[in-house]
Design a protein around this motif. Sequence first.
Motif, PDB file in Angstrom:
ATOM      1  N   LEU C   9     -31.869 -64.744  31.246  1.00  0.00           N
ATOM      2  CA  LEU C   9     -31.479 -64.362  29.887  1.00  0.00           C
ATOM      3  C   LEU C   9     -30.330 -65.223  29.378  1.00  0.00           C
ATOM      4  CD1 LEU C   9     -31.749 -60.461  29.998  1.00  0.00           C
ATOM      5  CD2 LEU C   9     -33.225 -62.081  28.802  1.00  0.00           C
ATOM      6  N   SER C  10     -29.360 -65.504  30.263  1.00  0.00           N
ATOM      7  CA  SER C  10     -28.239 -66.348  29.848  1.00  0.00           C
ATOM      8  C   SER C  10     -28.724 -67.748  29.483  1.00  0.00           C
ATOM      9  CB  SER C  10     -27.204 -66.446  30.966  1.00  0.00           C
ATOM     10  OG  SER C  10     -26.698 -65.173  31.258  1.00  0.00           O
ATOM     11  N   ASN C  11     -29.650 -68.267  30.296  1.00  0.00           N
ATOM     12  CA  ASN C  11     -30.233 -69.580  29.999  1.00  0.00           C
ATOM     13  C   ASN C  11     -30.902 -69.606  28.641  1.00  0.00           C
ATOM     14  OD1 ASN C  11     -29.877 -71.692  31.734  1.00  0.00           O
ATOM     15  ND2 ASN C  11     -31.221 -70.806  33.287  1.00  0.00           N
ATOM     16  N   ILE C  12     -31.713 -68.563  28.399  1.00  0.00           N
ATOM     17  CA  ILE C  12     -32.404 -68.483  27.113  1.00  0.00           C
ATOM     18  C   ILE C  12     -31.390 -68.516  25.981  1.00  0.00           C
ATOM     19  CG2 ILE C  12     -33.731 -66.936  25.628  1.00  0.00           C
ATOM     20  CD1 ILE C  12     -35.236 -66.002  28.074  1.00  0.00           C
ATOM     21  N   GLY C  13     -30.344 -67.711  26.126  1.00  0.00           N
ATOM     22  CA  GLY C  13     -29.337 -67.634  25.068  1.00  0.00           C
ATOM     23  C   GLY C  13     -28.680 -68.973  24.802  1.00  0.00           C
ATOM     24  N   MET C  14     -28.310 -69.678  25.866  1.00  0.00           N
ATOM     25  CA  MET C  14     -27.586 -70.935  25.673  1.00  0.00           C
ATOM     26  C   MET C  14     -28.468 -72.011  25.057  1.00  0.00           C
ATOM     27  SD  MET C  14     -25.150 -71.094  29.004  1.00  0.00           S
ATOM     28  CE  MET C  14     -26.555 -71.239  30.067  1.00  0.00           C
ATOM     29  N   ILE C  15     -29.726 -72.106  25.553  1.00  0.00           N
ATOM     30  CA  ILE C  15     -30.620 -73.126  25.010  1.00  0.00           C
ATOM     31  C   ILE C  15     -30.989 -72.781  23.568  1.00  0.00           C
ATOM     32  CG2 ILE C  15     -32.833 -74.291  25.326  1.00  0.00           C
ATOM     33  CD1 ILE C  15     -30.694 -74.992  27.392  1.00  0.00           C
ATOM     34  N   ALA C  16     -30.954 -71.473  23.250  1.00  0.00           N
ATOM     35  CA  ALA C  16     -31.273 -71.056  21.881  1.00  0.00           C
ATOM     36  C   ALA C  16     -30.323 -71.707  20.874  1.00  0.00           C
ATOM     37  CB  ALA C  16     -31.217 -69.543  21.769  1.00  0.00           C
ATOM     38  N   PHE C  17     -29.053 -71.896  21.276  1.00  0.00           N
ATOM     39  CA  PHE C  17     -28.117 -72.552  20.359  1.00  0.00           C
ATOM     40  C   PHE C  17     -28.591 -73.972  20.036  1.00  0.00           C
ATOM     41  CE2 PHE C  17     -25.298 -69.272  22.040  1.00  0.00           C
ATOM     42  CZ  PHE C  17     -24.678 -68.836  20.882  1.00  0.00           C
ATOM     43  N   LEU C  18     -29.079 -74.652  21.066  1.00  0.00           N
ATOM     44  CA  LEU C  18     -29.566 -76.018  20.863  1.00  0.00           C
ATOM     45  C   LEU C  18     -30.777 -76.010  19.925  1.00  0.00           C
ATOM     46  CD1 LEU C  18     -28.920 -78.859  21.999  1.00  0.00           C
ATOM     47  CD2 LEU C  18     -30.825 -78.512  23.548  1.00  0.00           C
ATOM     48  N   ALA C  19     -31.692 -75.058  20.166  1.00  0.00           N
ATOM     49  CA  ALA C  19     -32.880 -74.967  19.330  1.00  0.00           C
ATOM     50  C   ALA C  19     -32.496 -74.642  17.887  1.00  0.00           C
ATOM     51  CB  ALA C  19     -33.824 -73.899  19.884  1.00  0.00           C
ATOM     52  N   LEU C  20     -31.499 -73.749  17.715  1.00  0.00           N
ATOM     53  CA  LEU C  20     -31.066 -73.398  16.363  1.00  0.00           C
ATOM     54  C   LEU C  20     -30.431 -74.592  15.662  1.00  0.00           C
ATOM     55  CD1 LEU C  20     -29.626 -69.827  16.889  1.00  0.00           C
ATOM     56  CD2 LEU C  20     -31.489 -70.471  15.360  1.00  0.00           C
ATOM     57  N   SER C  21     -29.699 -75.395  16.431  1.00  0.00           N
ATOM     58  CA  SER C  21     -29.046 -76.540  15.788  1.00  0.00           C
ATOM     59  C   SER C  21     -30.098 -77.535  15.308  1.00  0.00           C
ATOM     60  CB  SER C  21     -28.036 -77.183  16.738  1.00  0.00           C
ATOM     61  OG  SER C  21     -28.653 -78.121  17.572  1.00  0.00           O
ATOM     62  N   ALA C  22     -31.164 -77.729  16.097  1.00  0.00           N
ATOM     63  CA  ALA C  22     -32.240 -78.620  15.650  1.00  0.00           C
ATOM     64  C   ALA C  22     -32.964 -78.013  14.458  1.00  0.00           C
ATOM     65  CB  ALA C  22     -33.227 -78.879  16.787  1.00  0.00           C
ATOM     66  N   TYR C  23     -33.069 -76.669  14.468  1.00  0.00           N
ATOM     67  CA  TYR C  23     -33.762 -75.964  13.384  1.00  0.00           C
ATOM     68  C   TYR C  23     -33.040 -76.141  12.046  1.00  0.00           C
ATOM     69  CZ  TYR C  23     -34.786 -71.856  10.495  1.00  0.00           C
ATOM     70  OH  TYR C  23     -35.075 -71.020   9.458  1.00  0.00           O
ATOM     71  N   VAL C  24     -31.691 -76.051  12.074  1.00  0.00           N
ATOM     72  CA  VAL C  24     -30.922 -76.220  10.837  1.00  0.00           C
ATOM     73  C   VAL C  24     -31.268 -77.564  10.193  1.00  0.00           C
ATOM     74  CG1 VAL C  24     -28.600 -76.581   9.924  1.00  0.00           C
ATOM     75  CG2 VAL C  24     -29.030 -74.730  11.533  1.00  0.00           C
ATOM     76  N   PHE C 190     -23.064 -81.414   5.434  1.00  0.00           N
ATOM     77  CA  PHE C 190     -22.729 -80.037   5.804  1.00  0.00           C
ATOM     78  C   PHE C 190     -23.711 -79.506   6.847  1.00  0.00           C
ATOM     79  CE2 PHE C 190     -23.775 -75.544   5.287  1.00  0.00           C
ATOM     80  CZ  PHE C 190     -22.555 -74.973   5.589  1.00  0.00           C
ATOM     81  N   ALA C 191     -25.019 -79.730   6.600  1.00  0.00           N
ATOM     82  CA  ALA C 191     -26.022 -79.234   7.551  1.00  0.00           C
ATOM     83  C   ALA C 191     -25.820 -79.873   8.919  1.00  0.00           C
ATOM     84  CB  ALA C 191     -27.422 -79.528   7.030  1.00  0.00           C
ATOM     85  N   ALA C 192     -25.489 -81.173   8.932  1.00  0.00           N
ATOM     86  CA  ALA C 192     -25.278 -81.852  10.209  1.00  0.00           C
ATOM     87  C   ALA C 192     -24.087 -81.250  10.942  1.00  0.00           C
ATOM     88  CB  ALA C 192     -25.067 -83.344   9.973  1.00  0.00           C
ATOM     89  N   ALA C 193     -22.979 -81.033  10.216  1.00  0.00           N
ATOM     90  CA  ALA C 193     -21.788 -80.475  10.853  1.00  0.00           C
ATOM     91  C   ALA C 193     -22.086 -79.081  11.394  1.00  0.00           C
ATOM     92  CB  ALA C 193     -20.644 -80.420   9.843  1.00  0.00           C
ATOM     93  N   LEU C 194     -22.808 -78.286  10.592  1.00  0.00           N
ATOM     94  CA  LEU C 194     -23.168 -76.940  11.036  1.00  0.00           C
ATOM     95  C   LEU C 194     -24.023 -77.012  12.306  1.00  0.00           C
ATOM     96  CD1 LEU C 194     -23.063 -73.935  10.285  1.00  0.00           C
ATOM     97  CD2 LEU C 194     -25.184 -74.271   8.998  1.00  0.00           C
ATOM     98  N   SER C 195     -24.978 -77.934  12.307  1.00  0.00           N
ATOM     99  CA  SER C 195     -25.849 -78.057  13.478  1.00  0.00           C
ATOM    100  C   SER C 195     -25.030 -78.506  14.691  1.00  0.00           C
ATOM    101  CB  SER C 195     -26.983 -79.027  13.196  1.00  0.00           C
ATOM    102  OG  SER C 195     -26.564 -80.355  13.395  1.00  0.00           O
ATOM    103  N   GLY C 196     -24.034 -79.368  14.449  1.00  0.00           N
ATOM    104  CA  GLY C 196     -23.176 -79.808  15.547  1.00  0.00           C
ATOM    105  C   GLY C 196     -22.375 -78.656  16.118  1.00  0.00           C
ATOM    106  N   ILE C 197     -21.835 -77.814  15.229  1.00  0.00           N
ATOM    107  CA  ILE C 197     -21.035 -76.674  15.689  1.00  0.00           C
ATOM    108  C   ILE C 197     -21.900 -75.709  16.508  1.00  0.00           C
ATOM    109  CG2 ILE C 197     -19.814 -74.601  14.903  1.00  0.00           C
ATOM    110  CD1 ILE C 197     -18.821 -76.338  12.524  1.00  0.00           C
ATOM    111  N   ILE C 198     -23.127 -75.443  15.999  1.00  0.00           N
ATOM    112  CA  ILE C 198     -24.004 -74.501  16.706  1.00  0.00           C
ATOM    113  C   ILE C 198     -24.356 -75.043  18.095  1.00  0.00           C
ATOM    114  CG2 ILE C 198     -26.275 -73.396  16.670  1.00  0.00           C
ATOM    115  CD1 ILE C 198     -26.039 -73.343  13.615  1.00  0.00           C
ATOM    116  N   ALA C 199     -24.728 -76.335  18.145  1.00  0.00           N
ATOM    117  CA  ALA C 199     -25.014 -76.937  19.454  1.00  0.00           C
ATOM    118  C   ALA C 199     -23.762 -76.880  20.326  1.00  0.00           C
ATOM    119  CB  ALA C 199     -25.481 -78.384  19.283  1.00  0.00           C
ATOM    120  N   GLY C 200     -22.604 -77.068  19.692  1.00  0.00           N
ATOM    121  CA  GLY C 200     -21.345 -77.064  20.429  1.00  0.00           C
ATOM    122  C   GLY C 200     -21.044 -75.726  21.069  1.00  0.00           C
ATOM    123  N   ILE C 201     -21.310 -74.646  20.352  1.00  0.00           N
ATOM    124  CA  ILE C 201     -21.085 -73.322  20.947  1.00  0.00           C
ATOM    125  C   ILE C 201     -21.923 -73.191  22.215  1.00  0.00           C
ATOM    126  CG2 ILE C 201     -21.307 -70.826  20.588  1.00  0.00           C
ATOM    127  CD1 ILE C 201     -20.999 -71.360  17.580  1.00  0.00           C
TER     128      ILE C 201
END
Lengths: 298, 242, 302
Positions: C9-24, C190-201
């Motif tokens: 579950l932790s893995n899913i959560g962490m990789i989800a941030f990466l997927a969300l950043s690509a999604y943005v 803005f979208a790029a910075a947001l995606s960077g922050i999300i991937a960063g988290i």
Amino acid sequence: MVDFLQNIVDGVMVGSGYALLGLGFTLIFGVMRRLNLSYGPSVMVGIFVGTWFHLRGAGLLAVIAATLAGTVLANVYVDRLCFWAVRQRSAITAVVSSFVIWMQLEEAVILVFPDRTYPFPRLTALEPIELGPIFFRAEYVTMFACVALLLAGVWLLVYRTRFGLALRAVAQDPVAARYMGIPLDWIGLGVAVMAALIGGLAGLLIAGTDQLVIPKFGLWATYKGLIAMMLGGMGSIPGAVCGGLLLGVAEIQFVWYLGAQFRDLAAYFLLFTFLVLRPGGLLGQAIVRRELAAFRRI
Amino acid sequence: MLVIENIVTAYGKIEALRGVSMEAQEGRITCLLGPNGAGKTTLMYTVAGILHARRGSVRLQGQELVGKPSSEIVRRGLALVPENRLTFPEVSVRENLIAGAYLRLTRDKAGVAEDLERQLVRFPRLRERINQDAGTLSGGEQQMLAVARALMARPRILLMDEPSLGLAPLVVEEIFRTIHELNAEGVTVLLVEQNAHMALQIAHHFYLLEQGRITFSGVPGALQEDEVIHRAYLGGSGASSH
Amino acid sequence: MSDYLIGVLSNIGMIAFLALSAYVLLVTGSISFGQQAYFAISAYGSGIATAMWGWPLWLGMLWGAALAGLAAALVAVPTARLHGLYFAVATLAFAEMVRLLLQMLTWQIDVDGTLIGPMGSEGFREIRYIYAHDISAVQFMLLIYGLLGLVVGGLTLMERTRLGLALRMIGEDEIPAEALGVNVAACKIFAAALSGIIAGIGGALYAHLITYIEPALFNVMLGVHGLAYGLIGGLGTAVGPLLGVVLDIGFLESVRAFAGYRMIVFGGLVALLLIVRPRGLLDEVTVHRIVRRLIRSDHVAH
């Protein structure tokens, strides 16, 4: 000065292999408007098929034939599944589809070949040639000669045959090409086979020079081919060749003057700078316009 | 010669053609008029096999075309001059023309060369530009190239989709003169136009397509001609209140 | 809850941030092959902050995510005008440069008698904050999902604002969006910075859970997986990428029968899925339909 010249010679030789990979990429992209991330892995499958025959004592000709056949089969599989089946849809879907098939091909190869490296036969056993202070490795000379011959062949095919005319027609306007009665499905298949033969030859020459094959060859070949294509300008045949040679020379010079760890860094730096300053690459302004239309809706 | 019966073509759930029937008779110029969005280009795409009809039939000299791939349709003798011309911009004029004869390129080299010469006699301006890339041609020259390229397929019937689009009035006149000449030589023409005034001057028969349906058919000079022209330009049936 | 389940579950959560950043970025019409770079920058940045400088976790994560966002914005300035494949390859080139530079980054300092810090391609060990502070695996998993909930909620809310509309419009076609007065360049940065922050988290969480990171982890495979998840799950809503991650990591990786064949199964399934649904399971049309049905049943209930 001699070092610098020697580096250029080596760079051009190494770069001729990149040029072939770039040529395959640019053909697929130029005609089908698709980025085939699985192109490198298809070549990797091909050289492993070649190795399979080599390990069982097959002769050099059989290994060559097996390598080419393996590459063609793998690339046609990718083409039909990722591009033909989704050809009317969005370009990004096709890219991602070709990526997941890459994962599939790589895992399939690793299942059959679990070790880290496997041997590949040497293609030529000639001595290096010396011209004054400059050395020419025999393998490199062979590679360069093969590439030059192949390029001449590709040029004749594209500019002097009916198939080549169809390729260029589809590349420039697929709808108009259909009005001429040009069958898009068959052209797509033809391009996949042609690109695979070019890539298979590149794989043979490169693996034959290194005399070993690894599963990561797929990633490596996709990288080198992609960079060569982008440096030259997407969809441009002479561009891919120039891009490959430029990449080869730049790599060797950077390794010589800065150190081996800068080889890839320099390549990516060059690529990034080119993309930002001159997205059309060395040769190819018009391509940008058309590519835009193809990728407008992702 | 070309009989279209009850054709329905849809984009997803939206039916762009809702049962279109019409006919193009041999040796004549048949004109399809209609406002923007009426479905004219959809009909041309369907006939040429680029889009697939959901229902209905298209027969060329009695042979069914629906369901055939476009290469087969070209082989049966139907050539289309597409809207916006769609020449191959970075291919020379000569090779553009040769591409028009793609299907018999390997079997009939002599015939293709002969046809090429014939087109260059018909369009001397193309001969002047023979080695130039098509993209360097003017709009009118590209339209001539598109017509000549379609003729290279030796069509029995020539479909032309909005040949006057975006061209200067003098060039439009030249294009229509060419269509008239071709027809006089015996080529059957199905002409899709929004420029109803020009089209009705050369057409033998015309249809009006509105919102995916044929709403009128007749011969030029008929009583309702003014209303038809009005509707072809403006769309809708607003003209009926006159 | 078993350790194994918590791990998955932790893995899913962490990789989800990466997927969300690509999604943005996908929503804005840009394909990125390089989101792994921001994941890596924040993993290293936050790891350095907590393990070497002794910062608290929240500050280290904030610092890592801010670094990633800044890097993404800086990359976006020259690349915002690139389209399609050009943008994709430019981001790939940048990410590979980051990975290769991290391979050269050697910087260790003495912390309580041990040398700590990045060691080039050997990696960066001993990012031990959560163990030193007795944060349990469950607590950390809750942190992951709390932050994930915030991000998904924030993105969903953003979709309803004028800004969200502008981003979707740019994704459809830039030229009409520009004509309607949208500042396309600013929106893309803005979208790029947001995606960077999300991937960063995601990257900061990853470094602290795994405690050991190395440059090779952040290769193109990671980034393209993130991209693929968005496309598998669907581009219609921020939940789509999560669905993609759950399907791959949650389902295929956890089913032991697929061990050794996982990529063959995954690759085949995804390729077939994309033929049938080229914009993913939860594409725009599906999402629209579901929302409409929810609204309707709402009316019936009242």
